[in-house]
Design a protein around this motif. Structure first.
Motif, PDB file in Angstrom:
ATOM      1  N   PHE A 147      28.771  46.753  39.811  1.00  0.00           N
ATOM      2  CA  PHE A 147      29.534  45.758  39.227  1.00  0.00           C
ATOM      3  C   PHE A 147      29.096  45.316  37.945  1.00  0.00           C
ATOM      4  O   PHE A 147      30.935  45.238  37.002  1.00  0.00           O
ATOM      5  CB  PHE A 147      29.868  45.332  40.514  1.00  0.00           C
ATOM      6  CG  PHE A 147      31.879  44.425  40.295  1.00  0.00           C
ATOM      7  CD1 PHE A 147      32.325  45.111  39.837  1.00  0.00           C
ATOM      8  CD2 PHE A 147      31.782  42.906  40.507  1.00  0.00           C
ATOM      9  CE1 PHE A 147      33.983  44.193  39.176  1.00  0.00           C
ATOM     10  CE2 PHE A 147      32.958  42.501  40.719  1.00  0.00           C
ATOM     11  CZ  PHE A 147      33.889  42.817  39.535  1.00  0.00           C
ATOM     12  N   SER A 148      28.516  44.980  38.319  1.00  0.00           N
ATOM     13  CA  SER A 148      27.521  44.296  37.229  1.00  0.00           C
ATOM     14  C   SER A 148      28.224  44.828  35.215  1.00  0.00           C
ATOM     15  O   SER A 148      28.620  44.556  34.308  1.00  0.00           O
ATOM     16  CB  SER A 148      26.960  43.306  37.437  1.00  0.00           C
ATOM     17  OG  SER A 148      26.431  42.563  36.458  1.00  0.00           O
ATOM     18  N   GLU A 149      27.508  46.253  35.714  1.00  0.00           N
ATOM     19  CA  GLU A 149      26.967  47.364  35.260  1.00  0.00           C
ATOM     20  C   GLU A 149      28.898  47.363  33.848  1.00  0.00           C
ATOM     21  O   GLU A 149      28.478  47.588  32.867  1.00  0.00           O
ATOM     22  CB  GLU A 149      26.500  48.102  34.796  1.00  0.00           C
ATOM     23  CG  GLU A 149      25.298  47.744  35.582  1.00  0.00           C
ATOM     24  CD  GLU A 149      24.202  48.870  36.137  1.00  0.00           C
ATOM     25  OE1 GLU A 149      25.181  50.033  35.942  1.00  0.00           O
ATOM     26  OE2 GLU A 149      22.814  48.730  36.422  1.00  0.00           O
ATOM     27  N   ARG A 150      29.389  47.822  34.746  1.00  0.00           N
ATOM     28  CA  ARG A 150      30.558  48.407  34.578  1.00  0.00           C
ATOM     29  C   ARG A 150      31.790  47.012  33.718  1.00  0.00           C
ATOM     30  O   ARG A 150      31.888  47.198  32.649  1.00  0.00           O
ATOM     31  CB  ARG A 150      30.947  48.562  35.384  1.00  0.00           C
ATOM     32  CG  ARG A 150      32.693  49.793  35.387  1.00  0.00           C
ATOM     33  CD  ARG A 150      33.941  50.273  36.336  1.00  0.00           C
ATOM     34  NE  ARG A 150      34.085  48.788  36.923  1.00  0.00           N
ATOM     35  CZ  ARG A 150      35.103  48.660  38.238  1.00  0.00           C
ATOM     36  NH1 ARG A 150      35.425  50.072  38.846  1.00  0.00           N
ATOM     37  NH2 ARG A 150      35.702  47.558  38.614  1.00  0.00           N
ATOM     38  N   THR A 151      31.412  45.829  34.062  1.00  0.00           N
ATOM     39  CA  THR A 151      31.924  44.657  34.197  1.00  0.00           C
ATOM     40  C   THR A 151      31.765  44.456  32.293  1.00  0.00           C
ATOM     41  O   THR A 151      32.451  44.155  31.864  1.00  0.00           O
ATOM     42  CB  THR A 151      31.877  43.202  34.659  1.00  0.00           C
ATOM     43  OG1 THR A 151      32.329  43.751  36.070  1.00  0.00           O
ATOM     44  CG2 THR A 151      32.182  42.440  34.516  1.00  0.00           C
ATOM     45  N   SER A 152      29.477  44.611  32.511  1.00  0.00           N
ATOM     46  CA  SER A 152      29.857  44.290  30.876  1.00  0.00           C
ATOM     47  C   SER A 152      30.178  45.056  29.633  1.00  0.00           C
ATOM     48  O   SER A 152      30.820  44.828  28.495  1.00  0.00           O
ATOM     49  CB  SER A 152      28.122  44.062  31.004  1.00  0.00           C
ATOM     50  OG  SER A 152      28.231  43.096  31.507  1.00  0.00           O
ATOM     51  N   TRP A 153      30.113  46.697  30.061  1.00  0.00           N
ATOM     52  CA  TRP A 153      30.787  47.411  29.570  1.00  0.00           C
ATOM     53  C   TRP A 153      32.379  47.893  29.028  1.00  0.00           C
ATOM     54  O   TRP A 153      32.241  47.519  28.036  1.00  0.00           O
ATOM     55  CB  TRP A 153      29.985  48.898  30.024  1.00  0.00           C
ATOM     56  CG  TRP A 153      28.966  49.613  29.903  1.00  0.00           C
ATOM     57  CD1 TRP A 153      28.018  49.553  30.945  1.00  0.00           C
ATOM     58  CD2 TRP A 153      28.245  49.913  28.831  1.00  0.00           C
ATOM     59  NE1 TRP A 153      27.219  50.557  30.195  1.00  0.00           N
ATOM     60  CE2 TRP A 153      26.681  49.977  29.256  1.00  0.00           C
ATOM     61  CE3 TRP A 153      28.562  49.574  27.307  1.00  0.00           C
ATOM     62  CZ2 TRP A 153      26.072  50.888  28.033  1.00  0.00           C
ATOM     63  CZ3 TRP A 153      27.862  50.553  26.094  1.00  0.00           C
ATOM     64  CH2 TRP A 153      26.302  50.403  26.742  1.00  0.00           C
ATOM     65  N   LEU A 285      33.938  47.798  44.525  1.00  0.00           N
ATOM     66  CA  LEU A 285      33.522  48.095  43.142  1.00  0.00           C
ATOM     67  C   LEU A 285      34.505  46.596  42.549  1.00  0.00           C
ATOM     68  O   LEU A 285      34.078  45.819  41.850  1.00  0.00           O
ATOM     69  CB  LEU A 285      33.938  49.388  41.865  1.00  0.00           C
ATOM     70  CG  LEU A 285      32.257  49.753  42.289  1.00  0.00           C
ATOM     71  CD1 LEU A 285      32.499  50.366  40.910  1.00  0.00           C
ATOM     72  CD2 LEU A 285      30.702  49.526  42.086  1.00  0.00           C
ATOM     73  N   GLU A 286      35.466  46.951  42.974  1.00  0.00           N
ATOM     74  CA  GLU A 286      36.791  45.658  42.343  1.00  0.00           C
ATOM     75  C   GLU A 286      36.016  44.426  42.914  1.00  0.00           C
ATOM     76  O   GLU A 286      36.898  43.273  42.404  1.00  0.00           O
ATOM     77  CB  GLU A 286      37.556  45.847  42.310  1.00  0.00           C
ATOM     78  CG  GLU A 286      38.365  47.010  40.891  1.00  0.00           C
ATOM     79  CD  GLU A 286      40.199  47.282  40.613  1.00  0.00           C
ATOM     80  OE1 GLU A 286      40.467  46.505  41.604  1.00  0.00           O
ATOM     81  OE2 GLU A 286      40.016  48.444  39.948  1.00  0.00           O
ATOM     82  N   ASP A 287      36.049  44.613  44.689  1.00  0.00           N
ATOM     83  CA  ASP A 287      35.553  43.482  45.255  1.00  0.00           C
ATOM     84  C   ASP A 287      34.560  42.909  45.634  1.00  0.00           C
ATOM     85  O   ASP A 287      33.858  42.441  46.558  1.00  0.00           O
ATOM     86  CB  ASP A 287      36.540  43.763  46.527  1.00  0.00           C
ATOM     87  CG  ASP A 287      38.195  44.252  46.992  1.00  0.00           C
ATOM     88  OD1 ASP A 287      38.037  43.580  45.636  1.00  0.00           O
ATOM     89  OD2 ASP A 287      37.922  45.138  47.659  1.00  0.00           O
ATOM     90  N   ALA A 288      33.707  43.914  44.224  1.00  0.00           N
ATOM     91  CA  ALA A 288      31.799  42.797  44.656  1.00  0.00           C
ATOM     92  C   ALA A 288      31.689  41.486  44.348  1.00  0.00           C
ATOM     93  O   ALA A 288      31.248  41.432  44.122  1.00  0.00           O
ATOM     94  CB  ALA A 288      31.459  44.472  43.694  1.00  0.00           C
ATOM     95  N   ASP A 289      32.889  41.004  43.690  1.00  0.00           N
ATOM     96  CA  ASP A 289      32.388  39.900  43.456  1.00  0.00           C
ATOM     97  C   ASP A 289      31.946  38.932  44.463  1.00  0.00           C
ATOM     98  O   ASP A 289      31.970  38.883  45.634  1.00  0.00           O
ATOM     99  CB  ASP A 289      34.493  38.722  42.732  1.00  0.00           C
ATOM    100  CG  ASP A 289      35.172  38.828  43.894  1.00  0.00           C
ATOM    101  OD1 ASP A 289      34.646  38.132  44.908  1.00  0.00           O
ATOM    102  OD2 ASP A 289      35.590  39.506  43.459  1.00  0.00           O
ATOM    103  N   LEU A 290      30.986  37.731  43.439  1.00  0.00           N
ATOM    104  CA  LEU A 290      30.380  37.111  44.581  1.00  0.00           C
ATOM    105  C   LEU A 290      31.347  36.217  45.666  1.00  0.00           C
ATOM    106  O   LEU A 290      31.188  35.327  46.476  1.00  0.00           O
ATOM    107  CB  LEU A 290      29.091  35.818  44.044  1.00  0.00           C
ATOM    108  CG  LEU A 290      28.061  36.903  43.136  1.00  0.00           C
ATOM    109  CD1 LEU A 290      26.727  36.092  42.490  1.00  0.00           C
ATOM    110  CD2 LEU A 290      27.687  38.151  44.307  1.00  0.00           C
TER     111      LEU A 290
END
Length: 522
Positions: A147-153, A285-290
């Motif tokens: 999720f972090s990698e996709r968000t950054s890209w 993946l969209e729900d992977a926030d903390l």
């Protein structure tokens, strides 16, 4: 008779007169060869500290070099203030690792960083252990890492690159530091809160909570320098830096309360739905926030924070703070260093091109770099480490011992004595990095076998050391590589001629005037 009965009436004017005389003397006396401040009668080293307040990090470095790595600053007699400042790796290892239990954040740290409440930066003991354990389990989960990698890209592709392309086509100057701050703010809000503020767009919208970080950090640094009585008076009067801090506090609270409320509503609606989403993996993946797991983990919790909402506010603000400013500051200094070393920029660009994979869906402006490719960019990794050594995003660390202690350097520390570790100074000490310590040399980090050298954390302290070392270190490196590789591959960055470069007075090492640049296509 009145003079004898009320002598205190005349003490303040007397001390004020003496202070002004000594202050004037310190300015007009011939230049001293020693950089160590004079410990004046009654007022201690306050005149020199106040005079150097606008360059506190450079001042600390000069004094530590001359004093052998550790120095004690003495305040005015009425303040009963003594502060140990150190950049000695042995002392750092002792404080942050070997004798960790004797150096909690403590009440003084909590006063200075009260805006963070009971978050992981301020918390000690059980509260800290709970937050760290929970955060570590979430951050290390493969789903969150993807999720972090996709968000950054996505933020680079849909936010940063269009802005840089627009600036290139129009011949515009851009503040690279401001763009990085917006990019990392949007990214960390998505990761932590599940909400995209969308601050990174061509129109550069004003987002109060995003702008509040700089004002809060500057006020917190001044709290390290000023006596507590002075900054508390400013807070009571609602003036100066404290007024800006109060305004920033309100902006954070409003934004976080809004995000928490939205997430609660979203979870309630989701539980009411019985049908499964056809794109379950995408939804996961969209729900992977903390925020989602934090809501579940601390539902109904009543610890030191008193209620769940406040605990969530404090925990989440600390995580947003960690992810927004540290990475953006690191990227800003990296690109400035690269602009002053064009040969190294060329070398990094060649490394990227040699390891690059082509995305079949790429457009004329974009080529996606696979995470495995990023891990092969050893020279880029070394350059980022070198930038972090010279300009650590968090330039100092504040501690206070529970019990009296003796540092490896031989300095005695009394109970609750303010102890400051200057990470910024450590990167500029010949005793640690050699005579070329001020040079930008990525090769410093590359082994004879072509890999990245291991350097002990108490020597390379950009990510802290010991049990409180940064949980997001690997994630930060991945984000920095994504941003750096995308920009270096597509653009040449040139700092605007005459643009001033100096350190900001903040607990995060920003550039005081931003980084104004022009970008051209490679």
């Amino acid at each position: 008779m009145a003079i004898l009965e009320y002598p205190q009436i005349f003490l303040l004017p007397l001390f004020s007169f003496l202070f002004l005389c000594l202050w004037r003397r310190s300015h007009i006396r011939p230049q001293r060869t020693s950089l160590i401040p004079i410990n004046w009668p009654l007022i201690g080293m306050l005149p020199r500290v106040l005079r150097e307040a606008n360059r506190i990090h450079e001042f600390a470095t000069e004094v530590l070099r001359e004093s052998g790595g550790t120095f004690i600053i003495k305040g005015p007699w009425f303040s009963n203030v003594e502060m140990v400042v150190t950049g000695d790796p042995a002392n750092v290892h002792h404080i942050l690792s070997k004798n960790f239990s004797n150096y909690p954040k403590g009440p003084e740290f909590n006063k200075i960083f009260d805006i963070l409440g009971d978050g992981i930066f301020n918390a000690d003991k059980v509260l800290w252990e709970t937050q760290r354990r929970t955060t570590m389990s979430l951050v290390n989960h493969s789903k969150f890492q993807k999720f972090s990698e996709r968000t950054s890209w996505n933020k680079v592709k849909r936010g940063l690159i269009p802005i840089l392309q627009h600036a290139t086509e129009k011949g515009l100057e851009v503040d690279l530091q401001g763009l990085f701050e917006r990019l990392t703010y949007d990214s960390v809000c998505i990761l932590v809160l599940g909400h995209d503020p969308a601050s990174l767009s061509i129109d550069l919208p004003h987002i109060p909570s995003e702008k509040a970080f700089g004002e809060a950090e500057e006020a917190v640094l001044y709290r390290h320098v000023l006596p507590e009585s002075i900054w508390k008076l400013q807070k009571w009067l609602d003036i100066g830096k404290e007024k800006k801090l109060t305004k920033a506090w309100k902006a954070f609270d409003h934004f976080l309360a809004h995000c928490i409320a939205m997430k609660r509503e979203e979870l309630i609606k989701r539980k009411a739905q019985s049908a499964q989403n056809d794109h379950q993996e995408e939804e996961d993946l969209e729900d992977a926030d903390l925020l989602t797991p934090f809501l579940e983990a601390y539902k109904g919790m009543s610890g030191e924070s008193g209620n769940c909402d406040k605990f969530l506010r404090d925990a989440l603000l600390s995580l947003v703070f960690a992810g927004r400013d540290t990475t953006s500051a690191a990227l800003t200094w990296f690109f400035w260093l690269l602009s002053t070393n064009p040969l190294l920029e060329t070398k990094i660009r060649k490394e990227i091109k040699a390891n690059m994979t082509i995305n079949p869906d790429n457009d004329k402006y974009w080529r996606l770099f696979d995470i495995d490719v990023l891990n092969k960019l050893v020279y880029l990794h070394g350059a980022l480490c070198e930038s972090l050594r010279l300009f650590p995003p968090v330039p100092l660390q504040h501690k206070a011992p529970l019990e009296p202690d003796i540092l490896p350097s031989g300095h005695r520390i009394s109970k609750n004595m303010k102890t400051v570790i200057s990470f910024y100074s450590m990167g500029r000490m010949e005793s640690i990095w050699g005579k070329d310590c001020l040079e930008f040399k990525p090769e410093r980090w590359i082994s004879d076998q072509g890999g990245i050298k291991h350097v002990p954390s108490y020597k390379f302290v950009a990510f802290n050391a010991g049990p409180r070392s940064c949980l997001g270190k690997d994630m930060s490196f991945t984000q920095m590589k994504i941003v750096a590789a995308a920009i270096v591959h597509h653009y040449h960055v040139e700092v605007v001629q005459g643009h001033p470069i100096s350190l900001s007075n903040s607990v995060v090492l920003h550039m005081k005037h931003g980084l104004k640049v022009r970008v051209t296509k490679t």
